[in-house]
Design a protein around this motif. Structure first.
Motif, PDB file in Angstrom:
ATOM      1  N   UNK A 163      16.017  38.765   8.834  1.00 26.38           N
ATOM      2  CA  UNK A 163      15.481  39.878   9.614  1.00 26.38           C
ATOM      3  C   UNK A 163      13.999  39.765   9.922  1.00 26.38           C
ATOM      4  N   UNK A 164      13.282  38.833   9.293  1.00 24.59           N
ATOM      5  CA  UNK A 164      11.873  38.657   9.636  1.00 24.59           C
ATOM      6  C   UNK A 164      11.700  38.211  11.092  1.00 24.59           C
ATOM      7  N   UNK A 165      12.793  37.776  11.730  1.00 27.31           N
ATOM      8  CA  UNK A 165      12.744  37.400  13.155  1.00 27.31           C
ATOM      9  C   UNK A 165      12.408  38.623  14.020  1.00 27.31           C
ATOM     10  N   UNK A 166      12.574  39.828  13.455  1.00 26.99           N
ATOM     11  CA  UNK A 166      12.154  41.048  14.168  1.00 26.99           C
ATOM     12  C   UNK A 166      10.671  40.996  14.524  1.00 26.99           C
ATOM     13  N   UNK A 167       9.875  40.342  13.658  1.00 24.91           N
ATOM     14  CA  UNK A 167       8.428  40.339  13.902  1.00 24.91           C
ATOM     15  C   UNK A 167       8.054  39.591  15.189  1.00 24.91           C
ATOM     16  N   UNK A 168       8.438  38.309  15.379  1.00 27.41           N
ATOM     17  CA  UNK A 168       8.091  37.660  16.647  1.00 27.41           C
ATOM     18  C   UNK A 168       8.779  38.322  17.840  1.00 27.41           C
ATOM     19  N   UNK A 169       9.958  38.916  17.629  1.00 27.81           N
ATOM     20  CA  UNK A 169      10.627  39.616  18.732  1.00 27.81           C
ATOM     21  C   UNK A 169       9.799  40.829  19.167  1.00 27.81           C
ATOM     22  N   UNK A 170       9.244  41.542  18.190  1.00 29.67           N
ATOM     23  CA  UNK A 170       8.360  42.681  18.480  1.00 29.67           C
ATOM     24  C   UNK A 170       7.089  42.214  19.197  1.00 29.67           C
ATOM     25  N   UNK A 215       8.908  42.467   6.550  1.00 27.99           N
ATOM     26  CA  UNK A 215       8.425  42.240   7.930  1.00 27.99           C
ATOM     27  C   UNK A 215       7.824  43.497   8.539  1.00 27.99           C
ATOM     28  N   UNK A 216       8.284  44.707   8.101  1.00 26.44           N
ATOM     29  CA  UNK A 216       7.763  45.943   8.696  1.00 26.44           C
ATOM     30  C   UNK A 216       6.285  46.147   8.366  1.00 26.44           C
ATOM     31  N   UNK A 217       5.863  45.718   7.177  1.00 22.66           N
ATOM     32  CA  UNK A 217       4.439  45.839   6.830  1.00 22.66           C
ATOM     33  C   UNK A 217       3.584  45.070   7.825  1.00 22.66           C
ATOM     34  N   UNK A 218       4.054  43.895   8.222  1.00 20.66           N
ATOM     35  CA  UNK A 218       3.301  43.065   9.164  1.00 20.66           C
ATOM     36  C   UNK A 218       3.283  43.715  10.551  1.00 20.66           C
ATOM     37  N   UNK A 219       4.400  44.297  10.949  1.00 19.14           N
ATOM     38  CA  UNK A 219       4.463  44.974  12.250  1.00 19.14           C
ATOM     39  C   UNK A 219       3.491  46.157  12.275  1.00 19.14           C
ATOM     40  N   UNK A 220       3.430  46.907  11.176  1.00 20.13           N
ATOM     41  CA  UNK A 220       2.574  48.103  11.130  1.00 20.13           C
ATOM     42  C   UNK A 220       1.093  47.732  11.129  1.00 20.13           C
ATOM     43  N   UNK A 221       0.719  46.656  10.410  1.00 19.87           N
ATOM     44  CA  UNK A 221      -0.708  46.351  10.211  1.00 19.87           C
ATOM     45  C   UNK A 221      -1.269  45.333  11.200  1.00 19.87           C
ATOM     46  N   UNK A 222      -0.421  44.533  11.818  1.00 27.53           N
ATOM     47  CA  UNK A 222      -0.908  43.437  12.661  1.00 27.53           C
ATOM     48  C   UNK A 222      -1.499  43.947  13.976  1.00 27.53           C
ATOM     49  N   UNK A 223      -2.525  43.282  14.441  1.00 24.86           N
ATOM     50  CA  UNK A 223      -3.139  43.599  15.740  1.00 24.86           C
ATOM     51  C   UNK A 223      -2.573  42.660  16.811  1.00 24.86           C
ATOM     52  N   UNK A 224      -2.446  43.093  18.063  1.00 22.99           N
ATOM     53  CA  UNK A 224      -2.606  44.480  18.498  1.00 22.99           C
ATOM     54  C   UNK A 224      -1.476  45.357  17.973  1.00 22.99           C
ATOM     55  N   UNK A 225      -1.816  46.600  17.638  1.00 26.95           N
ATOM     56  CA  UNK A 225      -0.825  47.506  17.071  1.00 26.95           C
ATOM     57  C   UNK A 225      -0.142  48.269  18.202  1.00 26.95           C
TER      58      UNK A 225
END
Length: 385
Positions: free
Chosen positions: A126-133, A166-176
């Motif tokens: 499910x970490x693939x959600x991050x590059x998809x986002x 992976x959600x922590x990275x989505x929440x904190x990563x720039x651009x948000x």
């Protein structure tokens, strides 16, 4: 070009297709093959994309995801009364590093979004959600993400990205670009109280498994407002996918997860759909195929409707409450409900026009009883923060 990294669909799948009846999905899908190359994206509705990267799995995978097995189960299903054009782009294999794989996923998904093609990602983890986002960067400003998952996947602070964090990275990563995150189907004993508190503090939405299982229609407005939907197959009961050590005895049934998938398809905002953490057994592959079938079925029944564009198709209800005057709309065509939220300013609303938040008829009845719906309150607070 990122598309150069796509691996064609396996020959055994193509051979399987030759034996199928004319009405089968496999006989009506434009497939990436060694012989013919990539299918043309023009006029495509959905694109199937396998991602076999699993190095950031929280529980290490003992074997690679068998996307061919899923394809064979999907391809033999019969078409519905659809007007969708299906393409299968093949698979993204592991890159030299995980970041290389993420880059290819991001680039390919971004290209599909630009072409208005809905990617259906079959991801090993499910970490693939991050590059998809991240593929939405520069395409859409604010994203509503819905995860059908037994866990919130925030992980531990400073932990390297994994399928549980992976959600922590989505929440904190720039651009948000994350406007809202909603979880459908969480199970309390898998989530620390700190994670539940974090969901509350960020005004994110979370719906327990029992509440959704008792009333599946609660998921519909959540998915109606989503741009991106990810299903963690571990949210499904172990017995539904032929039992596995990594699955829970509690979870959604096959029927429930297919209904949720159909709701996601019906939403005219959903432009990316992912299924992750599958098992390599026939029963699991059959269920994944049916989840995809129902998602495409839902797309066929999409209706673009807004109370602000066709007022005659809606009934407007104004509900005075002690705190606020709430304005609800009900569609005559679909019987779906919306409520105005004056504090949300988004790129797609006109200046000074309140945003419309999908809701349920129960939310309207609650407002009539002077109980402000929780989803309205969270959206209202988020708009001011």
């Amino acid at each position: 070009m990122a598309f150069d990294f796509l691996v064609p669909v396996a020959d055994k799948v193509l051979a399987h297709c030759e034996l199928l009846p004319p009405q089968a999905i496999g006989r009506n899908t434009h497939i990436h093959t060694v012989k013919d190359g990539l299918p043309v994206l023009a006029n495509a509705t959905v694109a199937i994309l396998g991602v076999r990267e699993s190095r950031n799995a929280f529980e290490k995978k003992l074997e690679k995801l068998d996307v061919s097995g899923i394809r064979m189960q999907l391809y033999k299903l019969l078409l519905g009364n659809w007007n969708a054009t299906l393409v299968d782009l093949g698979d993204i294999e592991e890159g030299e590093s995980v970041d290389d794989t993420y880059f290819v996923v991001k680039e390919i998904v971004a290209e599909l979004l630009e072409e208005n093609v809905i990617p259906i990602i079959l991801g090993a983890t499910q970490d693939i959600c991050y590059p998809a986002y991240r593929a939405f960067d520069g395409i859409k400003d604010m994203i509503n993400l819905v995860a059908v998952d037994s866990r919130f996947d925030f992980g531990i602070e400073d932990e390297l990205i994994s399928s549980h964090s992976y959600m922590s990275k989505i929440i904190t990563d720039k651009p948000n670009n994350l406007f809202n995150f909603s979880n459908i189907g969480y199970q309390s004993y898998f989530n620390a109280q700190e994670e539940v508190d974090l969901m509350e503090r960020l005004f994110f939405d979370a719906y327990r498994l029992g509440d959704i299982a008792n009333n599946l229609s609660l998921a519909e407005p959540v998915l109606r407002n989503a741009h991106m939907v990810g299903i963690d197959v571990r949210a499904i009961k172990a017995s539904e996918i032929s039992l596995s050590a990594n699955f829970s005895p509690n979870g959604f049934t096959g029927r429930e997860i297919c209904a949720i998938s159909r709701y996601a398809g019906i939403s005219d905002k959903v432009s990316l759909f992912g299924i992750y953490e599958m098992e390599n057994n026939v029963q699991s592959q059959q269920l994944i195929a049916q989840i995809i079938w129902y998602f495409i079925e839902g797309i066929t029944y999409r209706i673009k409707e807004s109370p602000y564009t066709k007022t005659d198709d809606f009934t407007k209800y104004t509900v005075p409450t002690d705190a606020e005057e709430l304005v609800f709309f009900k569609s005559h065509l679909t019987e779906r409900w919306w409520v105005e939220v004056p504090s949300i300013f988004t790129s797609h609303t006109k200046a000074n026009t309140p945003a419309l938040l999908p809701c349920t008829g129960e939310d309207y009845l609650d407002a009539c009883d002077q109980n402000i719906p929780e989803r309205w309150f969270k959206a209202y607070k988020k708009g001011f923060n």
